[in-house]
Design an enzyme around this catalytic site. Sequence first.
Site, PDB file in Angstrom:
ATOM      1  N   HIS A   1      -3.324   3.865  -2.826  1.00  0.00           N
ATOM      2  CA  HIS A   1      -3.560   2.416  -2.882  1.00  0.00           C
ATOM      3  C   HIS A   1      -3.690   1.905  -1.448  1.00  0.00           C
ATOM      4  CE1 HIS A   1      -1.707  -1.845  -3.630  1.00  0.00           C
ATOM      5  NE2 HIS A   1      -3.024  -1.897  -3.501  1.00  0.00           N
TER       6      HIS A   1
ATOM      7  N   HIS B   1       0.832  -1.199   0.000  1.00  0.00           N
ATOM      8  CA  HIS B   1       0.000   0.000   0.000  1.00  0.00           C
ATOM      9  C   HIS B   1       0.873   1.257   0.000  1.00  0.00           C
ATOM     10  CE1 HIS B   1      -3.495  -2.453   1.953  1.00  0.00           C
ATOM     11  NE2 HIS B   1      -3.329  -2.712   0.677  1.00  0.00           N
TER      12      HIS B   1
ATOM     13  N   ALA C   1       0.716   5.916  -0.902  1.00  0.00           N
ATOM     14  CA  ALA C   1       0.128   7.118  -1.485  1.00  0.00           C
ATOM     15  C   ALA C   1       1.258   7.799  -2.245  1.00  0.00           C
ATOM     16  CB  ALA C   1      -0.427   8.038  -0.405  1.00  0.00           C
TER      17      ALA C   1
ATOM     18  N   HIS D   1      -3.528  -5.283 -11.843  1.00  0.00           N
ATOM     19  CA  HIS D   1      -3.670  -4.174 -10.887  1.00  0.00           C
ATOM     20  C   HIS D   1      -2.332  -3.527 -10.564  1.00  0.00           C
ATOM     21  CE1 HIS D   1      -2.081  -6.928  -7.939  1.00  0.00           C
ATOM     22  NE2 HIS D   1      -2.443  -6.229  -6.887  1.00  0.00           N
ATOM     23  N   GLY D   2      -1.278  -3.950 -11.229  1.00  0.00           N
ATOM     24  CA  GLY D   2       0.033  -3.365 -11.012  1.00  0.00           C
ATOM     25  C   GLY D   2       1.085  -4.127 -11.784  1.00  0.00           C
ATOM     26  N   ALA D   3       2.340  -3.919 -11.394  1.00  0.00           N
ATOM     27  CA  ALA D   3       3.447  -4.565 -12.095  1.00  0.00           C
ATOM     28  C   ALA D   3       3.591  -6.038 -11.733  1.00  0.00           C
ATOM     29  CB  ALA D   3       4.752  -3.824 -11.791  1.00  0.00           C
TER      30      ALA D   3
END
Length: 379
Positions: A168, A137, A139, A294-296
Site C-alpha cells: 500500500h 502506507h 508492505a 479501501h480499508g477499515a
Amino acid sequence: MGNFIRPLSERVSYIASDNLWIEGLAIQQLHTVAEMPGMTRAVGMPDLHPGRGYPVGAAFFSVGRFYPALVGNDIGCGMGLWQTSMPQRQTRLDKLEKRLSALSDFASSEWLAEHLAPDIQQHPFSYALGSVGGGNHFAEVQAVDRIYDDSEASRLTLDASTLLLLVHSGSRGLGQDILRAHVDRFNHSGLEEGSDEALRYLEAHQQALEFARLNRRLISLRLLEQIKGEGRLLTDVDHNLVESCRLGKQDGWLHRKGATPSHRGPVVIPGSRGDYSYLVRPIVSEQSLYSLAHGAGRKWMRSECKGRLSARFTPEQLGRTEMGSRVICQDRQLIYEEAPQAYKPIDSVIDTLAGAGLIAPIARLKPVLTYKTGGGKSK
C-alpha cells in the site's frame, strides 16, 4: 440492497450498517463537498472518516468541472497484491523479521540505477521509488487464512500454500508537488472541464498514477529480494484519483478519495496491521459510484493515539499483534498512530459491503509481518 445504502439528501448517501460507527464530522464533510459547484453526487463508504477538510473513504461525481484538492496529495495511492514463491508452512518468522528489519527505507542509488529506465532515473522524485512512505502506507506479508470462492480463487491462480505480499503506497512526493502547484494558483477551486489548466493537471495526474504503480512494483521487488523470494502480481488498483465517467445520462468526473474502484476486477480491502484483510470480487453498482471501501477506516484521530495507548502499550509491545503477526516500525510515534486499536474492525466493513450487495468475498488473508519503516529518514 436492504438498508445499507442510506440516503441523506438528494445528492448525498453513505453505506453503513447498524453496527458500523461513522463519525458525525465525516458526514458533515460529505455534505460540504456535495455543495461545491458542479457536484451532483457524494457517497461515503463504510470506512468513511474525517480528513483535512474533505472526508476520506468517499467518492464524488461532478459535471463540468473537477477538483484536484479532492484527490489530494497522494495521487495514485493504491494497493497491489503479489503471490510469492515462499511456502507458508516453511516460513520462520524470526528469520523473516530479521531480514526485513535490515531493509533500508529508501533504495540505494545503485539499486535504482539497475532497475530504472534512464529517463526515469532523471525524474526529480526518482530517489523515492521503491519506498513505502509514512502515514498508513505499508508492505505486509500475508497468509491465506480461508477461501470462500474456490472458482474465483482458481481463476486468479491464488495459491494458498505460499505467502502473499500486499503493498500500500502511492506517488510519494510527486503527488504533493502536483497538488501544491495547483493550490498555489487556484486554492481549492475546481478546474473547468476542457480548460488548458484542466488538461495540464490531468497530464500530471496521469504521470503520478504511473509513478505510483511503478513505486508499488519496486517496493515489492525490494522486499522480495530481501527475503530471497519471487512474486507474481495478482491485482493492483489506485484509490486516490479522478477520472471521466458516465453516470446515468450524464458525463462527468468521478473523484475517489480513499475509495477502491469496483470495475477493475478483484481487489484487496485490508484491515489494520492486527486484523484480517479480504480479497473480494466487486459487484459493480452505480449507487456506490462504482467504488468500495479501501480499508477499515480510522476510529481515532492520529493526534489522539499515543495519549490513548502509551499507558497500556510500549512501542515494542505494539510490534506484536494479538493475531501473532509482527510489525516493523522504528518510528515510535507512527507505531501508536497506526496501532490496530485506532481502526474499525475490518469485519464490520466487509459485512456492510456484502450486505449492500457490493462485494463477494474470495479469500480472507491473515497478517504475518508488516513493514512500515526501518527508521530511515523520510524525504
